[in-house]
Each structure stands twice: as C-alpha cells, then as structure tokens.
Design a protein around this motif. Structure first.
Motif: not given
Length: 694
Positions: A436-444, A455-460
C-alpha cells in the motif's frame, strides 16, 4: 468531517514527518508536520505527489504471478492466498534442499527495517542487505576506521555553522527537507559555503565558492588541504592533543602533498586552496566538512571520505555547535528505547554469503554488500543462494550493468518483489506483492535520534484503494505460513506498537497529538572534555592498526584517476529535487515536471564535436548505445558528461515514462565487479562513454 492525521512520508528514503488532512475520510491536503520545528509545513514536490501516486493505476494493484519468461511482463492477477501459497511452497522446497541460508533479502534500510530483518532471521538466513553499496558504505567504513563510529553516528548543525564544505553533497536537490532548511538558515546567518563538484548543481548556486574539480581527484584536493592546514598549524591543537592518535605519522605522510601539487592534479589553483585553508582556520571549530552521503563513486572514495573525517577532527568540530554532533538516542535522555522485533528471533550462526565479516573482515555485517552477494548467486560460493526478496528496492537501476544483473538473478529459483511501483527489478520477479502507498499503511515505530531524541509513528491515514497490503502484514503472514508464527505474536499494528513501547513508559495514544514523542525538552550535548570514540584506543585514529592488519592502509599514497580514453568522457550521474532513486519518473504529477533527462556536456567539448545545445547525440559504451538531447553548458567539467539518474525505463506498464531518456546504469558495463576495496562502495563514476552528434 475534517480530521488531521500525522504520519511519515514514504516517497523517498528520507521519510519526513507529514500531516495529512482528511474530509469525510478522503485525503485533501498534505504538508509537513508543523509540530516538528525543523520541518514546519514545508514539503518537497515528491511528498506533494503522494495523492497522485495513490490514484495512479500504472502500478501493481493486486498480487501478480509471472506467466512467461522472466522480464517478459506476462502476469496473472491472483488472490493474496494464492500468492502466499506459491511463495511458501517454493521457499519450503528451497530450504529443504539448501537450508535457510540460501535466502537473501534487500531493501533501502532505514528505521522500519527491524521487522524485515526479523523475517529473514526467522527463515534461518543471515543474508539481509540494504542498498548502501550504492550509497554510503565508503563513508560508513571510513568513519569506522577513524572514529570507531558509523556514518549515522554523526549529524550536522548547519544553522550555526560558519563554514560548510560539500564535496558533491548536493544538499538542495538530493534533499532532506529539514536539513536543507537548516542549511539555508546557516547561509542566512552568514555561513560560508564551499561546494566542490565537476558539475555545478543547484547547491553550487547557493555557495560562496564553487570549485569545478577534475573528476576523480577529490582525494588529491583533500591531501593538499590537509597539508596546508597542518603545515601552518591551522587546526585545534588542544583537541588534537587530547583526542587524536597518529599525528606524527600523518605529518610525515602529508609532506609531498602541497597545495601546488594538488593544483596540478585537480585544476584548483594553489592560491585558492591556501585562501580556503585560512578561512577554515578563521571559522573553526564551527566548520562542517560533509564526509559524503552517496559516495559510491571512485576507486579511492573511501580514502577521500576518511580524509574528510580526519580534517573535521583537526578543526575540533566534533560535538560542537555549528559543527558535527552525536545524534542522541533514548539512553542519552535517560530513557529506555523501543524493543527490537529482530531480538525476538534466535541468532543465525552462519557466515554471510557476501563475505561481510569473514572474507571481508573490515566490512560491517549489518548492511551487507549486494555486489558480493551477487557473486554467491552466480558461483554458489560459499554456498548456494536460491531465493531473493526485494522490498521497495530496485537493484537493476541502483547497481551498474543491468544486463549482467539479469544474467545472475536468472539463476535464482524464486524472486519476490514487494513494491508500490513497477520497478525494473520487480518486472523481472516471479511474484509481485503490492504494498500500500504510505498514506494507506502503518509501519512499526521508529527511533528519531538527534539533539532532542524521541520516537515517531507512521499511521494509516486512509484505506487502500486497491488490493494491497502494508509491509508488516505481508511479512508476518508469510512468517506464520512458514511455521515461524511464534516469533511474531501480533495480529495488528497496534500489537506491534505496544510491544515496542513496553519498556518506555509510553502508550500508543501519546503519539496522537503530534505524531511523535520527544524524550527531551532541550538539546542534549555531551561534555567536550569527556568525549569517547569507538576505536580500540578510545581516540580518533589517523593510523588505525586494526584496519591495517586487515589489509587496509590508513594513509595510502595518491594514485591519479584513469584518464578518459581518446574521444571519451567520464560518465557522471545525479538527482534533482523532483525525483528520487528512479521511483517517481512515472508519477502523474512528477512526470509533468520532468519527463526526460538530458546529457550535460561542456561547451568547449561540444564545440569540438560539432554539438549544439538541444542536438540529439549518440552515447555509447561497448555494445550499449542510445540517443539523448545535449545540454551544452560551462557548468560541467570538460572531461565529463552528466545525466540525471532513473530515466530510460523499459517497463511497458509505466506508460508515461517508458523509453524516455537514457538509463545511466546501462553504460556502466563491467562495473558490477569493481568497487572500492577498502570501503566496499561500487565505483559508479568510473565508466567512460563516447558522444557523437546524430
């Protein structure tokens, strides 16, 4: 309903913090995360094209299995279950015959690689790689040999610098948004900038001094600079006395390398070198000489980078405002860090196929060396390598000599590509798993080191438009199907986040307000009287006995670069701010900004060949040739030509970009087996081409 979600961009390897604005669950605007003071609301063109990437149909939108021969582009769309079953069936057969060590993996590294490394370990393989053989391995290993610390163990305080020196570090185009903003603030605050490159990039336009150096002579220039600094005592004697070993040997080594000698090698006048050195003396310790980001260029790039590291030490600019500093982590703030996912998996007690840490004892095992892994695929030595996972990495254009790569990778029994786009390498795979594109997915979660660690977070931010999955979903599902579920006891990204945070005293909701959590309110600086380095002596080692015992000379004599054969030019390549690593030439927005590359050629050289600006020319090396428009300019050295990287794709699914421009890596024939023997970086700027008018 309006909503803002904070996340982390995925359009290039920098991964800037972003804010995605939604209306009724649809994305309507993206900008920098203004809660991050260094970022503000700024965003580069690549980040701004994220929504276009999501809507684009010229990319994989469902799992694909190959039907024809590799590279033919005959695909069958399948379900995720069928794709996973195909992969696990093939993997089980490979492991049964050759063991788990026969599997290799490559990606672009970065803060989210922990889960992928855990996946490779769980399969029983030591063979994780990132892209760094084509980027910063020379810089990293040079840093290790001087400081005992890696390249990412240093960062740069541009905003407060008095002099910034860049050897081809094209900071305004090969860009990190926060870094370039700090750089521009430094210029506004009065910093001098010296930019050194055979080609005048946009960064040269920001410089107070530009030197158009002869290609391949960076080490010579640095030797001349070092000679002038040391001979005139233009360095921090107190810092050197306290922290530096090997100064006597260094002075003796430098004796023949005067500025006058360097002028003859580089084309930079001795008087200019001497003036520059006087300025460094005036400006120290607030001096930054960038040791390189992408320095997989020349045969001696390791030693050029090593000399830069040494000169930074001479300036006394280590852990110094306006100079270099150690990026601080949670421990420096008195806090616990994130728990590693790879730590859940038992260690693999096998030598790496690429020889890192064994045949090449000087090279770190962590990132590996992809070019020597290719040797293992090709020869079966030290053992067979039969399966290759490629995660959002494109070796066919990142490494040289695509034809040779195809020959080697065709020996594999299984190639799996996980990607958002149809990369050239994915097009050659057996299976494409669409991420999924990055705006459609979360990451660790990621650790964000700096003067204020956190700490930082990529959220969906939105649901996937297509039949795609996040990387964490793909690898955990594959691991479970391979019988390794005990190492991945997670059913959601929230489960992973909670595991990572368990020792920190933080909760997942702490990230909701800003998208990140800082562990210190004020910048953390170490006591300059108590600096520690990672070498055996605990000091900065100009002569490193440990590396010398491994066959790597600390201070080798200079050897001039190969001259271009008669009628030929050295081929150089690079980037601009709209594109990155060949990922976005087919993006609907970015393709409109720049859809084709041109060949930069020096005005005098072009005149001799009868080439005018805009003319079509034929570029040739060996049996590879192609046409491209000439860009005639004084802003490129007469011995070199230059083209932007990432163009000339042959993937027909990328209809906006297929066949447009030339692919520089095709003209690097034979260079897959040529690399800096000390640092391991490939010699990507050691190829020569002929140029003739059409």
């Amino acid at each position: 309903m309006k909503e803002t979600k904070y996340s982390i961009c995925g359009m290039c390897a920098v991964r800037c913090p972003v804010a995605v604005h939604l209306e009724n669950d649809k994305p309507v605007w993206i900008e920098g995360n203004s809660h991050d003071g260094g970022m503000g609301r700024s965003l580069c063109a690549k980040g701004g094209a994220a929504f276009a990437q999501r809507l684009d149909r010229q990319r994989p939108t469902a799992p694909l299995l190959r039907r024809g021969q590799r590279g033919e582009g005959e695909w069958r769309e399948v379900s995720w279950d069928e794709a996973f079953d195909y992969i696990t069936t093939r993997l089980n057969a490979i492991i049964a015959e050759h063991g788990g060590r026969s599997i290799m993996f490559s990606d672009r590294g970065g803060p989210f690689a922990d889960l992928r490394q855990a996946f490779v370990k769980a399969l029983g393989s030591p063979n994780y790689h990132n892209h760094d053989c084509t980027c910063g391995r020379n810089v990293h290993h040079a840093s290790k040999s001087v400081y005992g610390l890696g390249r990412k163990d240093f960062a740069y305080d541009y905003e407060n610098a008095r002099h910034i020196v860049l050897f081809g570090r094209n900071i305004t185009e090969s860009l990190k948004v926060k870094e370039v903003k700090s750089f521009l603030k430094g210029i506004k605050n009065g910093a001098r900038v010296t930019y050194i490159d055979p080609r005048a990039s946009v960064t040269a336009g920001k410089a107070s001094r530009y030197w158009q150096i002869k290609p391949g002579t960076d080490y010579a220039l640095l030797l001349g600079i070092a000679h002038c600094l040391v001979a005139n005592n233009y360095y921090d004697l107190d810092f050197v006395d306290r922290y530096v070993n090997g100064m006597a040997e260094f002075k003796a080594f430098l004796e023949p390398y005067t500025p006058q000698w360097a002028a003859g090698e580089t084309g930079i006048a001795a008087e200019e070198i001497e003036t520059f050195c006087r300025e460094l003396n005036e400006d120290r310790p607030k001096v930054i000489i960038h040791p390189g980001w992408m320095l997989a260029r020349y045969r001696d790039s390791f030693h050029a980078s090593r000399m830069i590291h040494i000169i930074n030490a001479l300036m006394g600019s280590i852990e110094q405002p306006g100079g270099l500093f150690y990026p601080k982590g949670p421990k420096d703030a008195g806090k616990s860090g994130l728990k590693s996912l790879a730590a859940l998996v038992p260690a693999v007690n096998e030598d790496r196929a690429d020889g890192c840490g064994s045949r090449y004892p000087q090279w770190d095992k962590g990132a590996g060396m992809l070019q020597t892994a290719y040797e293992a695929i090709d020869t079966g030595v030290p053992y067979p390598v039969k399966a290759y996972f490629i995660h959002r990495h494109n070796p066919f254009i990142a490494l040289p000599d695509t034809k040779e790569q195809r020959r080697i990778l065709d020996k594999l029994d299984l190639i799996v590509a996980v990607d958002v786009n149809f990369s050239e390498t994915a097009w050659f795979a057996d299976v494409i798993l669409p991420e999924s594109t990055f705006i459609e997915r979360a990451s660790i979660l990621r650790t964000e080191k700096g003067l204020k660690p956190g700490f930082g977070r990529r959220q969906q931010c939105v649901k996937p438009l297509n039949n795609t999955k996040a990387g964490w979903e793909i690898y955990i599902e594959l691991a479970k199907r391979m019988g390794k579920g005990e190492y991945f006891p997670f059913n959601s990204i929230e489960d992973i986040w909670q595991y990572q945070l368990q020792d920190t005293g933080l909760s997942v909701t702490d990230f909701d307000a800003k998208g990140f959590v800082k562990l210190s309110d004020k910048p953390l600086w170490l006591d300059r009287d108590k600096l520690k380095f990672g070498t055996d002596s605990g000091k900065i080692e100009l002569v490193n006995a440990k590396w010398e015992a491994m066959g790597i000379a600390s201070l080798p004599p200079y050897e001039p670069p190969l001259a271009p054969p008669e009628g030929s030019f050295r081929l150089l390549f690079g980037r601009n701010g709209y594109q990155a690593h060949g990922q976005h030439q087919n993006n609907p927005i970015l393709a409109d900004l720049l859809d084709v590359n041109k060949l930069w050629i020096n005005t005098a050289a072009a005149k001799r060949l009868g080439i005018k600006n805009g003319d079509q020319v034929l570029v040739k090396n060996g049996d590879e040739e192609g046409r491209i428009a000439a860009y005639v300019t004084d802003l490129i050295h007469p011995e070199a030509v230059f083209m932007l990287h990432g163009f000339g794709t042959d993937v027909p699914a990328k209809k906006r970009s297929v066949g447009k421009g030339l692919a520089d890596q095709l003209y690097m024939q034979g260079k897959l087996k040529e690399w800096d023997k000390a640092g391991g970086g490939l010699n990507l700027a050691e190829s020569f081409v002929t140029v003739t008018p059409v």
